[in-house]
Design an enzyme around this catalytic site. Structure first.
Site, PDB file in Angstrom:
ATOM      1  N   ASN A  13       0.783  -1.150   0.151  1.00 22.12           N
ATOM      2  CA  ASN A  13      -0.047   0.169  -0.185  1.00 22.12           C
ATOM      3  C   ASN A  13       1.173   0.956   0.121  1.00 22.12           C
ATOM      4  OD1 ASN A  13      -2.269  -1.573   0.077  1.00 22.12           O
ATOM      5  ND2 ASN A  13      -2.798  -1.195   1.998  1.00 22.12           N
ATOM      6  N   CYS A  14       0.400   2.634  -0.034  1.00 20.21           N
ATOM      7  CA  CYS A  14       0.834   3.498  -0.246  1.00 20.21           C
ATOM      8  C   CYS A  14       1.780   3.655   1.076  1.00 20.21           C
ATOM      9  CB  CYS A  14      -0.395   4.903  -0.599  1.00 20.21           C
ATOM     10  SG  CYS A  14       0.525   6.063  -0.340  1.00 20.21           S
ATOM     11  N   PRO A  15       2.875   4.726   1.576  1.00 19.40           N
ATOM     12  CA  PRO A  15       3.583   4.983   0.040  1.00 19.40           C
ATOM     13  C   PRO A  15       4.489   3.810  -0.708  1.00 19.40           C
ATOM     14  CG  PRO A  15       4.878   5.651   1.397  1.00 19.40           C
ATOM     15  CD  PRO A  15       3.543   4.790   2.545  1.00 19.40           C
ATOM     16  N   ASP A  40      -3.017  -1.770  -5.031  1.00 18.18           N
ATOM     17  CA  ASP A  40      -4.065  -0.220  -3.906  1.00 18.18           C
ATOM     18  C   ASP A  40      -4.203  -0.014  -5.367  1.00 18.18           C
ATOM     19  OD1 ASP A  40      -3.835   1.578  -2.816  1.00 18.18           O
ATOM     20  OD2 ASP A  40      -1.596   1.675  -2.446  1.00 18.18           O
TER      21      ASP A  40
END
Length: 75
Positions: A13-15, A40
């Site tokens: 997932n981010c980042p 994501d």
């Protein structure tokens, strides 16, 4: 399209997808293409912002099922 390097960021997932892409791009020559495979959904807007901020060109974005494909051209 002739992809020079591909990274798999599925499940991250981010980042993390952006950070992995940034690291991969530093090892590449200007004009080379990097393909990033992510899961994501937020990566669509994240890579658009990343391209604007870094000057790398976002050549293509597409969704294939649960996966998001991003192709960046190194500036």
């Amino acid at each position: 399209m002739n992809i020079d390097k591909e990274i798999d960021t599925r499940g991250l997932n981010c980042p993390l997808p952006i950070l992995r892409a940034k690291k991969a791009l530093t090892d590449m020559q200007s004009g080379q293409l990097l393909k990033v495979v992510a899961t994501d959904p937020g990566s669509l807007r994240d890579f658009q912002a990343f391209a604007r901020q870094t000057g790398n060109e976002l050549v293509e974005q597409q969704q294939q099922g649960e996966e998001f494909i991003h192709v960046l051209k190194r500036r």
